[in-house]
Motif scaffolding. Sequence first.
Motif, PDB file in Angstrom:
ATOM      1  N   THR A  64      -4.014  -6.210   7.381  1.00  0.00           N
ATOM      2  CA  THR A  64      -3.007  -5.268   7.010  1.00  0.00           C
ATOM      3  C   THR A  64      -1.882  -5.004   7.946  1.00  0.00           C
ATOM      4  N   ALA A  65      -0.614  -4.972   7.517  1.00  0.00           N
ATOM      5  CA  ALA A  65       0.675  -4.991   8.437  1.00  0.00           C
ATOM      6  C   ALA A  65       1.411  -3.713   8.235  1.00  0.00           C
ATOM      7  N   ASN A  66       1.703  -2.981   9.127  1.00  0.00           N
ATOM      8  CA  ASN A  66       2.568  -1.870   8.952  1.00  0.00           C
ATOM      9  C   ASN A  66       3.925  -2.279   9.654  1.00  0.00           C
TER      10      ASN A  66
ATOM     11  N   GLN B 125       1.580  -3.564   4.067  1.00  0.00           N
ATOM     12  CA  GLN B 125       1.136  -4.610   3.217  1.00  0.00           C
ATOM     13  C   GLN B 125      -0.049  -5.256   3.305  1.00  0.00           C
ATOM     14  N   ARG B 126      -0.926  -5.761   2.695  1.00  0.00           N
ATOM     15  CA  ARG B 126      -2.274  -6.209   2.900  1.00  0.00           C
ATOM     16  C   ARG B 126      -2.488  -7.635   1.966  1.00  0.00           C
ATOM     17  N   THR B 127      -3.110  -8.374   2.849  1.00  0.00           N
ATOM     18  CA  THR B 127      -3.474  -9.693   2.283  1.00  0.00           C
ATOM     19  C   THR B 127      -5.039 -10.101   2.457  1.00  0.00           C
ATOM     20  N   VAL B 128      -5.567 -10.743   1.580  1.00  0.00           N
ATOM     21  CA  VAL B 128      -6.979 -11.146   1.681  1.00  0.00           C
ATOM     22  C   VAL B 128      -7.099 -12.650   1.366  1.00  0.00           C
TER      23      VAL B 128
ATOM     24  N   ALA C  89       2.697   5.899  11.238  1.00  0.00           N
ATOM     25  CA  ALA C  89       1.389   5.308  11.011  1.00  0.00           C
ATOM     26  C   ALA C  89       0.811   5.472   9.808  1.00  0.00           C
ATOM     27  N   TYR C  90       0.008   4.542   9.194  1.00  0.00           N
ATOM     28  CA  TYR C  90      -0.772   4.568   7.870  1.00  0.00           C
ATOM     29  C   TYR C  90      -2.027   4.343   8.042  1.00  0.00           C
ATOM     30  N   GLY C  91      -2.965   5.534   7.644  1.00  0.00           N
ATOM     31  CA  GLY C  91      -4.298   5.199   7.921  1.00  0.00           C
ATOM     32  C   GLY C  91      -4.696   4.820   9.245  1.00  0.00           C
ATOM     33  N   GLY C  92      -4.185   5.395  10.275  1.00  0.00           N
ATOM     34  CA  GLY C  92      -4.475   5.200  11.553  1.00  0.00           C
ATOM     35  C   GLY C  92      -3.863   3.910  12.129  1.00  0.00           C
ATOM     36  N   LEU C  93      -3.165   2.947  11.443  1.00  0.00           N
ATOM     37  CA  LEU C  93      -2.436   1.829  11.885  1.00  0.00           C
ATOM     38  C   LEU C  93      -0.875   2.253  12.368  1.00  0.00           C
ATOM     39  N   PRO C  94      -0.568   2.264  13.374  1.00  0.00           N
ATOM     40  CA  PRO C  94       0.735   2.743  13.797  1.00  0.00           C
ATOM     41  C   PRO C  94       1.720   1.502  13.375  1.00  0.00           C
TER      42      PRO C  94
ATOM     43  N   LEU D 152       1.116  -1.142   0.055  1.00  0.00           N
ATOM     44  CA  LEU D 152       0.000   0.081   0.156  1.00  0.00           C
ATOM     45  C   LEU D 152       0.648   1.371   0.056  1.00  0.00           C
ATOM     46  N   THR D 153       2.091   1.296   0.315  1.00  0.00           N
ATOM     47  CA  THR D 153       2.964   2.145   0.236  1.00  0.00           C
ATOM     48  C   THR D 153       4.095   2.136  -0.713  1.00  0.00           C
TER      49      THR D 153
END
Length: 666
Positions: free
Chosen positions: A629-631, A617-620, A636-641, A610-611
């Motif tokens: 979603t893992a940062n 990174q994101r998995t489904v 922070a990204y979109g409120g995710l530290p 995502l960056t």
Amino acid sequence: MPTKSSSPGHARRRSETRFLALSVALAVVAAGATTYAFTAGAEPPHGRHVELAVEGGTAVVDTATLAVRARTRDGRDLTLSDASGTDLGKPGPVTRTGTGRARWSYPERGIDVTARTDHGRLSLSMKAHRDTSVSWPVTGTDSAATALQLPRGEGLDIPVKDAFWTKGEDGLAGSGVDVSEGLTLPLWGYSLGKRAGVSYLTPTDIGTSLGFAAPGGRLRTTAEHTFDRGEGTRDYTVTFALTDGNAVAPAADYRSYLAERGRLGSLKRKIAKNPATGKLLGAFHAYTWGDARKRAGIEELRKLGVDRMWLGYDGKPYPDKAAVGAAKKAGYLIGPYDSFANGQDPKTADAPNSVWPGTVYPDFCVRDAKGEPVTGFGGRGCYLSSSAFEKAEKHHHYLADRTRRMVANGADSYFLDVDATGELFRDHGKGHRMTKAEDREHRLARMRRIADRGLVLGSETAQAWANKTLAFDHGGATPVADGLWKLQKDREKWGGYYPENAPGVFFKPVDLPAGLAKAMYDPRYRAPLYETALHGSLVNTERWELSYEKLPAQKTPRALLAMLYNTPLNYVLDGPSLKKHGAELAALQKYFSPLHKAAGTEQLTSFRRLTEDRTVQRTVFGKGTLTVTANFGTKAYGGLPGGCADARLKGDDKPRRLCPAELRKG
């Protein structure tokens, strides 16, 4: 452009019988070379080009050199392979042998070639009539190439111009890998600019290697196949598929390849056949020592709130029936570590599973071409021949008797070391000769017998060919770099096999050298290739000597990667470590358990970064069953530290957050 999707669920929805004929009219490809149409029996001039329609465009093979190009439907011209690195000699005439199929030969090399379409791929197969070798395909040469996908362990996605990999001591340039042994999946791939890429599958992995070079500071790869009658490697196939360039697209292609041939396993079916397999869902894995393998230690895990575990044990004393009963009551799986690969003199053997009845040692030793025994792992005894065991099993039951003794305490799981890895042997021993391919089949046969006993079976670093037989593996998630083996040989730094109740090799914390840590655990280079191909078929973890507590500096990225990929963490536990780390283990397992119970049987259907810096990174999994979603960054990204993950199960009102470092502050 309509190419192979990186989403496995949409990888190839088409009729199994769909194929595309050879070109029916003269055409001019982007490179300016003439492409000849022909009908059965017709022979175009030597050295011309064979054109086949593939999903997303058209592939063109230069029969003079085996260079392969593709013209995409949106007008892009891509180089899928440069000319062969081997002088093939003058090609013979091209003959159409069926719809979507062409044949020609290289008489000087003794090789026949068939090109055809295969479920939208270009498939090119060679059959040699004498021992020889070919360096081909030569890949990554397109100027648009941006990243190399390589299934080392879970998987790597490496920018082709990254100096760490092209120049560094821990990089790839100048090295090579045996595809059947050093990769977890028989494939590699490239991203070629925006929304374009190529997947290479090598189903004839035995006898095939992949070499890495970096001319001009850009990673390139060249496959080499050795055609050897004695080794049974006179056939060689490579398939080419156009992809959308996503990092996991080659693995999605391979999952489809397996499914098309009935070779993709299903955890759901394995659970239906043996309900105990369902206890893998939500479970962390741990090898136990000392008090941790006793009834009280197991009950302590349950008191901490751990609702699912796989518990293994190596060496004596084995857990007694009371301990096994406590594990089952807690909802855990429990079983022994074993190996059929090593044999030693019973008088001096250093491990009970290296001791065999009668003259199994040395009669069953794998023999090299000179008739000498092949020395076992770590210089211990010899490797034992799977052919010798298979021939003897009907009358002597060495393996069945061993398995029966190992689970006499009521254990319901079994970990069989080595058997599912790519370390295969050519055996020249009198009475039990075998090729590597035959070794593979023998191993599969004996693993099936264990699974058919109702035991939940796992093995080491499972190659894809074992995915239908196994329920889990230890090691497939670890992208081992060569520096790890060097470090493990330093017993002072890594730890040895003593004390017996807490061997340093498993329990001693280690700081990885910076280069090794980057090569293995830098999330910017990681991609879930293994999970894209095999998630929902078996449960994959890291190597057993790389427990979660073994590498303190990598705990946060390893925990986030495990949640992102929906794979369990693994531990080693004794009484003191259970007291020290039990609460943290319980908190991590509590977070993981519902996610894996919901999605452990699903396929990984999407992976995205995502960056631009690749740290978010994101998995489904499935059709939105689970989104993670893992940062891995610090911002922070979109409120995710940074250093945290959010997971959302279908139906959740809000995401479930995990910040692994916070669990260690208490």
